[in-house]
Motif scaffolding. Structure first.
Motif, short mmCIF file in Angstrom:
data_model
loop_
_atom_site.label_atom_id
_atom_site.label_comp_id
_atom_site.label_asym_id
_atom_site.label_seq_id
_atom_site.Cartn_x
_atom_site.Cartn_y
_atom_site.Cartn_z
N LYS A 172 39.85 -44.95 -0.01
CA LYS A 172 39.45 -44.80 0.71
C LYS A 172 37.94 -44.47 0.32
CE LYS A 172 40.09 -43.06 4.54
NZ LYS A 172 39.95 -43.59 6.03
N GLU B 150 34.23 -44.76 2.84
CA GLU B 150 34.63 -43.98 3.84
C GLU B 150 34.89 -42.25 3.56
OE1 GLU B 150 37.91 -45.07 5.82
OE2 GLU B 150 36.83 -47.26 6.66
N GLY C 169 32.77 -41.08 8.00
CA GLY C 169 33.42 -42.25 7.42
C GLY C 169 32.33 -42.65 6.85
N GLU C 170 31.73 -41.93 5.67
CA GLU C 170 30.83 -42.69 4.73
C GLU C 170 30.50 -41.60 4.07
OE1 GLU C 170 27.62 -44.85 6.67
OE2 GLU C 170 26.59 -42.99 7.90
#
Length: 459
Positions: A437, A442, A447-448
């Motif tokens: 991931k 992510e 998600g970031e």
């Protein structure tokens, strides 16, 4: 019929597995080498073992039906990985992919070890170094076949399935004409309760159905997957169940109970008792050699296909998604076979009961994808099957419940030590998931990586 066979041939020419090859893949993966020793192991618990095998066969058929339903609804590569991801999210999908990947390369080592034993019926190479050399031959020949392309994989699976089944079916069918009631022995041979004997015999019988999910994992390489995944899964398991049941009854009835308990080659002993002489040993050893190499061929395909499906979704290291010009995931094939080779070496230089530990750990890691797949079907039936009629919904719910109970029973049969070691191996996958991931950028629910005050990703 001729038109259907022509269509299957055309599909396989274009790198797709038709229905016969798909059935052969399932049969080849389920029927490895364990079946050649199973009747002797079951005989120790008495003829109640036949009842146990019947119950296990029902569970395996229910699981095949569930896989067929799931494959028709979601005809994509990865099988149990894809079903768990679709129902429960990507981490569940990853964990199923990781568990099955462990199963594939650990289980291949167990098949290779038994394969070496049967080869040594003719060669008698007893030194650890010689046995390791034979095991490596058993592992890397199927790897080369897999690297040569899907067409060759399917053809090899079909040929070995036919060759292995000829003598097995012979014993299963012809042996019934030689059955004598006095050979069966007591119903419960352990001296304890029938419930304990039934459970233990069932646990042994559970091991021989691993591979029922084979076609779902390579769904993208199957012609008309929505139709053929279900058909091949059910037909393949029915063929194996019929052969297992008939051959077990035939051997129990042709080999006296006391001799069968101590037998190292029950199929050979059955043939010898039917016709006299000792030719049966060589015939069945050759059959086991063909069966083992065919099973390794099929499982080598799966050891690469599962991580490739997960890697395409960004849930496995991206290197596993690389394919050769022949359209095969060569990194997964080579990496999986290398890991299997290390496990095989451990068997010959490790602990005395290394083989049993390998087999039971592989059994436990197999159960995880089975359980999640059955639960994924239950989840879909409960939450999204509104268009299914009441009668069909009831049947599907009943079959799914049997499959879930079957998976629970398989877990119990693996034993506490295998569950403990297998769970530790599953936990090792979590850092791999985190690393994968992170490579995609992510980090957590957002998600970031959150930006730092300097405009760069924070730590």
């Amino acid at each position: 019929m001729i038109r259907d066979e022509a269509a299957e041939a055309i599909a396989e020419e274009h790198g797709k597995l038709g229905l016969p090859a798909a059935i052969s893949l399932i049969v080849g993966n389920i029927v490895g080498t364990g079946v050649f020793l199973l009747p002797a192991s079951l005989a120790a618990y008495g003829t109640i073992s036949i009842v146990a095998m019947a119950l296990v066969s029902i569970g395996a058929i229910a699981l095949a039906i569930v896989f067929g339903r799931l494959g028709a609804r979601l005809p994509t590569g990865g099988g149990p990985y894809a079903y768990a991801k679709d129902a429960f999210g990507e981490f569940s999908g990853f964990w199923n992919a990781w568990s099955f990947w462990l199963t594939a390369w650990i289980g291949n080592a167990a098949i290779a070890v038994v394969w070496v034993n049967y080869v040594n019926y003719f060669l008698n190479w007893t030194s650890p170094v010689a046995q390791i050399a034979l095991a490596l031959v058993a592992l890397w020949i199927p790897a080369l076949i897999n690297l040569s392309g899907v067409k060759n994989i399917g053809a090899f699976a079909l040929v070995t399935a036919v060759l292995k089944f000829i003598p097995l079916i012979f014993v299963a069918v012809v042996g019934l004409f030689f059955v004598q009631g006095g050979n069966f022995g007591p119903f419960v041979a352990t001296g304890g309760s029938w419930i304990a004997a039934l459970s233990t015999a069932g646990a042994l019988a559970l091991f021989i159905y691993s591979g029922v999910e084979s076609v779902t994992i390579v769904a993208e390489k199957v012609r008309d997957p929505a139709r053929n995944i279900g058909k091949s899964s059910v037909y393949g398991v029915l063929i194996c169940a019929a052969m297992y049941m008939l051959s077990t009854v035939a051997i129990f009835g042709t080999v006296p109970h006391d001799a069968l308990v101590n037998s190292t080659a029950p199929f050979a002993d059955a043939i010898n008792n039917m016709f006299g002489g000792s030719v049966g040993g060589g015939i069945m050893a050759a059959c086991a050699i063909v069966s083992g190499i065919g099973a390794i061929n099929g499982w080598t395909m799966l050891v690469a296909e599962m991580p490739m499906a997960a890697a395409r979704d960004g849930l496995f290291p991206s290197v596993f998604a690389r394919e050769s010009r022949r359209g095969v995931p060569w990194v997964g094939i080579v990496a999986g076979t290398a890991l299997t080779s290390l496990v095989a070496v451990y068997n010959y230089f490790g602990t005395e009961d290394g083989f049993n530990k390998i087999l039971l750990i592989a059994t436990f890691t197999t159960v995880i994808p089975y359980f999640f797949s059955a639960c994924a079907q239950l989840f879909w039936l409960v939450t999204g099957a509104r268009r299914i009629s009441g009668a069909r919904l009831g049947r599907d719910l009943a079959v799914t419940a049997v499959a879930i109970l079957f998976a629970f029973w398989m877990t119990y049969g693996a034993g506490m030590e295998a569950i403990f070691i297998g769970f530790l191996m599953l936990l090792v996958g979590i850092p791999v998931y985190i690393w994968t991931k992170a490579k995609r950028g992510e980090y957590g629910p957002g998600g970031e990586v959150p930006a730092s005050p300097h405009g760069r990703p924070g730590r």
